[in-house]
Design a protein around this motif. Structure first.
Motif, mmCIF file in Angstrom:
data_model
loop_
_atom_site.group_PDB
_atom_site.id
_atom_site.type_symbol
_atom_site.label_atom_id
_atom_site.label_comp_id
_atom_site.label_asym_id
_atom_site.label_seq_id
_atom_site.Cartn_x
_atom_site.Cartn_y
_atom_site.Cartn_z
ATOM 1 N N THR A 1 -3.080 -5.579 -0.744
ATOM 2 C CA THR A 1 -2.593 -4.696 -1.807
ATOM 3 C C THR A 1 -1.731 -3.559 -1.256
ATOM 4 N N HIS A 2 -1.859 -3.264 0.029
ATOM 5 C CA HIS A 2 -1.097 -2.156 0.608
ATOM 6 C C HIS A 2 -0.560 -2.570 1.975
ATOM 7 N N LYS A 3 0.734 -2.314 2.182
ATOM 8 C CA LYS A 3 1.342 -2.568 3.494
ATOM 9 C C LYS A 3 1.885 -1.254 4.020
ATOM 10 N N VAL A 4 1.470 -0.862 5.201
ATOM 11 C CA VAL A 4 1.884 0.436 5.754
ATOM 12 C C VAL A 4 2.149 0.317 7.244
ATOM 13 N N GLY A 5 2.705 1.373 7.804
ATOM 14 C CA GLY A 5 2.849 1.469 9.251
ATOM 15 C C GLY A 5 1.611 2.119 9.851
ATOM 16 N N LEU A 6 1.508 2.063 11.175
ATOM 17 C CA LEU A 6 0.319 2.584 11.855
ATOM 18 C C LEU A 6 0.103 4.078 11.569
ATOM 19 N N GLU A 7 1.204 4.826 11.469
ATOM 20 C CA GLU A 7 1.076 6.279 11.280
ATOM 21 C C GLU A 7 0.421 6.617 9.935
ATOM 22 N N ASP A 8 0.498 5.689 8.970
ATOM 23 C CA ASP A 8 -0.141 5.933 7.676
ATOM 24 C C ASP A 8 -1.601 5.481 7.664
ATOM 25 N N GLY A 9 -2.047 4.900 8.769
ATOM 26 C CA GLY A 9 -3.408 4.362 8.833
ATOM 27 C C GLY A 9 -4.503 5.358 8.489
ATOM 28 N N PRO A 10 -4.480 6.570 9.081
ATOM 29 C CA PRO A 10 -5.568 7.516 8.787
ATOM 30 C C PRO A 10 -5.708 7.797 7.288
ATOM 31 N N GLU A 11 -4.575 7.962 6.617
ATOM 32 C CA GLU A 11 -4.640 8.239 5.183
ATOM 33 C C GLU A 11 -5.138 7.020 4.421
ATOM 34 N N MET A 12 -4.750 5.832 4.910
ATOM 35 C CA MET A 12 -5.167 4.620 4.208
ATOM 36 C C MET A 12 -6.672 4.376 4.325
ATOM 37 N N TYR A 13 -7.287 4.870 5.407
ATOM 38 C CA TYR A 13 -8.752 4.786 5.492
ATOM 39 C C TYR A 13 -9.379 5.475 4.284
ATOM 40 N N LYS A 14 -8.827 6.634 3.953
ATOM 41 C CA LYS A 14 -9.388 7.395 2.835
ATOM 42 C C LYS A 14 -9.093 6.699 1.504
ATOM 43 N N VAL A 15 -7.849 6.231 1.367
ATOM 44 C CA VAL A 15 -7.471 5.534 0.128
ATOM 45 C C VAL A 15 -8.367 4.309 -0.078
ATOM 46 N N PHE A 16 -8.590 3.555 0.988
ATOM 47 C CA PHE A 16 -9.422 2.347 0.920
ATOM 48 C C PHE A 16 -10.882 2.726 0.641
ATOM 49 N N ARG A 17 -11.363 3.736 1.351
ATOM 50 C CA ARG A 17 -12.763 4.147 1.166
ATOM 51 C C ARG A 17 -13.001 4.613 -0.276
ATOM 52 N N ASP A 18 -12.040 5.386 -0.804
ATOM 53 C CA ASP A 18 -12.188 5.922 -2.156
ATOM 54 C C ASP A 18 -11.724 4.954 -3.237
ATOM 55 N N LYS A 19 -11.283 3.774 -2.802
ATOM 56 C CA LYS A 19 -10.845 2.722 -3.734
ATOM 57 C C LYS A 19 -9.766 3.236 -4.670
ATOM 58 N N GLN A 20 -8.836 3.999 -4.107
ATOM 59 C CA GLN A 20 -7.736 4.529 -4.906
ATOM 60 C C GLN A 20 -6.582 3.530 -4.928
ATOM 61 N N ASP A 21 -5.665 3.758 -5.847
ATOM 62 C CA ASP A 21 -4.434 2.962 -5.923
ATOM 63 C C ASP A 21 -4.701 1.472 -6.044
ATOM 64 N N GLY A 22 -5.855 1.092 -6.532
ATOM 65 C CA GLY A 22 -6.162 -0.332 -6.624
ATOM 66 C C GLY A 22 -6.260 -0.975 -5.250
ATOM 67 N N CYS A 23 -6.634 -0.187 -4.262
ATOM 68 C CA CYS A 23 -6.628 -0.667 -2.875
ATOM 69 C C CYS A 23 -7.764 -1.668 -2.620
ATOM 70 N N ILE A 24 -7.393 -2.847 -2.166
ATOM 71 C CA ILE A 24 -8.402 -3.845 -1.781
ATOM 72 C C ILE A 24 -8.250 -4.194 -0.302
ATOM 73 N N LYS A 25 -7.003 -4.363 0.153
ATOM 74 C CA LYS A 25 -6.818 -4.698 1.562
ATOM 75 C C LYS A 25 -5.568 -4.027 2.097
ATOM 76 N N VAL A 26 -5.742 -3.322 3.201
ATOM 77 C CA VAL A 26 -4.626 -2.622 3.836
ATOM 78 C C VAL A 26 -4.120 -3.442 5.026
ATOM 79 N N PHE A 27 -2.860 -3.789 4.971
ATOM 80 C CA PHE A 27 -2.201 -4.587 6.007
ATOM 81 C C PHE A 27 -1.285 -3.639 6.776
ATOM 82 N N ILE A 28 -1.504 -3.543 8.092
ATOM 83 C CA ILE A 28 -0.755 -2.570 8.891
ATOM 84 C C ILE A 28 0.189 -3.294 9.858
ATOM 85 N N GLN A 29 1.421 -2.846 9.897
ATOM 86 C CA GLN A 29 2.373 -3.377 10.879
ATOM 87 C C GLN A 29 2.794 -2.249 11.823
ATOM 88 N N PRO A 30 2.252 -2.260 13.050
ATOM 89 C CA PRO A 30 2.546 -1.162 13.991
ATOM 90 C C PRO A 30 4.044 -1.107 14.334
#
Lengths: 183, 390
Positions: B361-390
């Motif tokens: 559901t979310h594709k981000v770069g590594l630098e956005d990873g810390p914020e995505m932990y929170k988004v995923f934990r809080d189940k915001q933005d319809g977040c189900i799976k965060v895919f990271i491309q360093p």
């Protein structure tokens, strides 16, 4: 990507119109709170409500704290609702200045109109954020087109019945159902 | 290189850290092309899992390209190979590995002594998952050192996008093992608690394995919509009684197979046992919140199977073991023996039986990873799976 509303909270905050409005309300809260904290006497004099200085200072602390929370929080929605509560408190306090012998009653009415206007904006913003936030009652993303089965669900049911015995974790013989009973 | 580094409870940062180097002849270094945040990473984020140290690199769902190979791994790997890295590190030579039980490899946990004390016997080393499982740096980074690399890899062909292959590292085989170990029969109802990434994979696996009826239980509409898309009947536990609905769907008999894709951080409900868990956890008298486990034991059909891929960490309280014993339930659980399943699953992806990328559901770069932990934990933005491309 998901069919989501623009509430992507990268870099700490999302960028929807409601978020921008929330951010503006946060700064407004801090400015108003600072005025209440540092000039309570002038405010009270203008409202004809001398003697309420300490209460105004306390309200200032509340406003500044709420403003900081709105700006610093990943999710400003509860804090905006907090502002709505604070607006109610402000209106109730101002209403005590409407008595007949207050020579500045007109100013009190102006202040109440201003607070009522801000309250309307607060409620609008809080409702908008609540609608965007999602939760049990409001799905913010619809994934009903994501089956994961290129051939469709029904055509995929049972496709893996060809799993080889070595790829199964089997129940010990003694715990299995009798062969004639299995379906 | 850049990597997502654990600094403390809910404090993950994208830091510059030294590049990994070959430390053992069986090592290889890969350049990470994709990685993901796993639901079990959230147990580290919230610090429910013991054995974390400041500076640990997180991540155990990783794939990439081999850039360096140790002398003893050269027969199995070469520079340029495209590989998915299983989250379980295994030697391939010990008694457990020979039996295909890779997640309990006897040799790959380099902190075996600690694990022996905590668990009685050590389990396998895991990437980026505390010092209890070896303290290996994880793969949410630009490069990853792979120990026992001659065995700990899944070679994948070029031409298939990372999005379809990455989840061979963990969630796909985890959902698959959860379903396989249920021994699904054609007339079975399979009830799956949790519509997160593993739950979604378990739903698809149960359908592929021919279950008559698959039911998925969660509270988030977007997750339930994805589960329904995969063929599940959904239950929103905040709107209806799970036990009543499951009994209704099974003629009052309960589901034959129950899968716990939730684990130790079950969402607190208004049920008495959930409040009890919260209170005990707050007083450090209980480590895990096993509401789902209790509900599964209660609702499962007698002689049924409970499968538990959801991670538990320590001590669980008020488990109705009397019900479990008297109903003759079979418990199947454990970390995933990833490579036991991946040849078969890779074939199914290649044949177009399944496309695991549906879960991203979310594709981000590594630098956005810390914020995505929170988004995923809080189940915001319809977040189900965060895919990271360093």
């Amino acid at each position: 990507m998901a069919n989501t509303l623009p509430r992507t909270a990268l870099k700490g905050r999302s960028q929807s119109a409601n978020d921008k409005l929330a951010s503006g309300l946060g700064w407004f809260s801090i400015a108003l709170g600072a005025a209440e904290l540092f000039a309570p006497r002038a405010l009270c004099r203008w409202l004809g409500m001398e003697g309420h200085e300490n209460l105004i200072r306390a309200y200032g602390v509340r406003e500044v704290a709420t403003g900081v929370a709105i700006l610093g929080s990943h999710d400003p929605q509860p804090w905006i609702w907090g502002r709505v509560g604070g607006d109610g408190l402000d209106l109730a306090t101002l209403a005590t200045g409407l008595h007949g012998d207050n020579p500045r009653k007109g100013n009190v009415m102006v202040a109440m109109a201003a607070v009522a206007g801000v309250t309307a904006i607060d409620v609008l913003c809080a409702n908008g954020l609540t609608a965007e936030k999602g939760g049990p009652a409001t799905a913010i993303a619809d994934y009903s087109d994501r089956s994961g089965f290129p051939r469709g669900v029904e055509a995929s049911r049972g496709l893996a019945l060809d799993v080889q015995p070595q790829n199964r974790l089997t129940t010990p013989e003694t715990q299995r159902a009798f062969p004639h009973a299995s379906t | 290189m850049k990597a997502l580094v654990w600094h403390g409870t809910q404090d993950i940062r994208c830091d510059s850290v030294p590049d990994p180097e070959i430390e053992d002849p069986r090592d290889a270094i890969i350049k990470v092309t994709s990685c993901a945040i796993c639901g079990s990473d959230l147990h580290l984020y919230d610090h429910f899992m013991p054995g974390m140290q400041k500076g640990d690199i997180l991540g155990h769902e990783t794939m990439g390209e081999v850039v360096e190979v140790g002398s003893a791994a050269k027969g199995a790997l070469k520079v340029g190979d495209r590989v998915v890295i299983p989250f379980t590190i295994f030697c391939g030579e010990c008694d457990q590995c020979k039996r295909g039980f890779y997640s309990v490899c006897e040799r790959s946990n380099r902190n075996k002594a600690i694990a022996d004390k905590v668990f009685g016997h050590s389990t396998a080393g895991l990437f980026g998952y505390s010092h209890l499982t070896g303290g290996y740096p994880g793969g949410q980074a630009e490069y990853l050192r792979v120990p026992f690399a001659d065995k700990t890899h899944i070679k994948v062909p070029k031409g298939i996008p990372d999005e379809k292959l990455l989840f061979l590292s963990d969630i796909f085989p985890t959902g698959w093992q959860a379903a396989v170990q249920c021994e699904i029969e054609p007339n079975d109802t399979v009830a799956i608690w949790g519509a997160g990434p593993v739950g979604q994979m378990a739903v698809r696996s149960a359908v592929l394995l021919g279950a008559k009826q698959v039911v998925c239980i969660d509270r988030l509409p977007e997750r339930l919509s994805m589960a329904a898309a995969g063929g599940a009947i959904t239950i929103n536990f905040e709107e209806e009684s799970v036990v009543e609905r499951l009994n209704e769907l099974t003629g009052g008999k309960g589901p034959e197979k129950c899968i716990d894709c939730v684990g130790l951080e079950a969402h607190s409900t208004s049920t008495l046992d959930a409040m009890y868990d919260r209170a005990k956890q707050a007083m450090f008298l209980e480590t895990d919140r096993p509401h789902v486990l209790r509900e599964m034991i209660y609702v499962c059909r007698p002689a049924g199977v409970l499968s538990i891929p959801g991670v538990y960490g320590g001590l669980l309280d008020k488990i109705p073991f009397g019900a479990a014993m008297n109903k003759g339930l079979t418990f199947r659980m454990g970390q995933t023996h990833v490579n036991r399943w991946t040849d078969d699953l890779l074939r199914r992806i290649e044949e177009g039986q399944i496309d695991p990328s549906f879960v991203i559901t979310h594709k981000v770069g590594l630098e956005d990873g810390p914020e995505m932990y929170k988004v995923f934990r809080d189940k915001q933005d319809g977040c189900i799976k965060v895919f990271i491309q360093p």
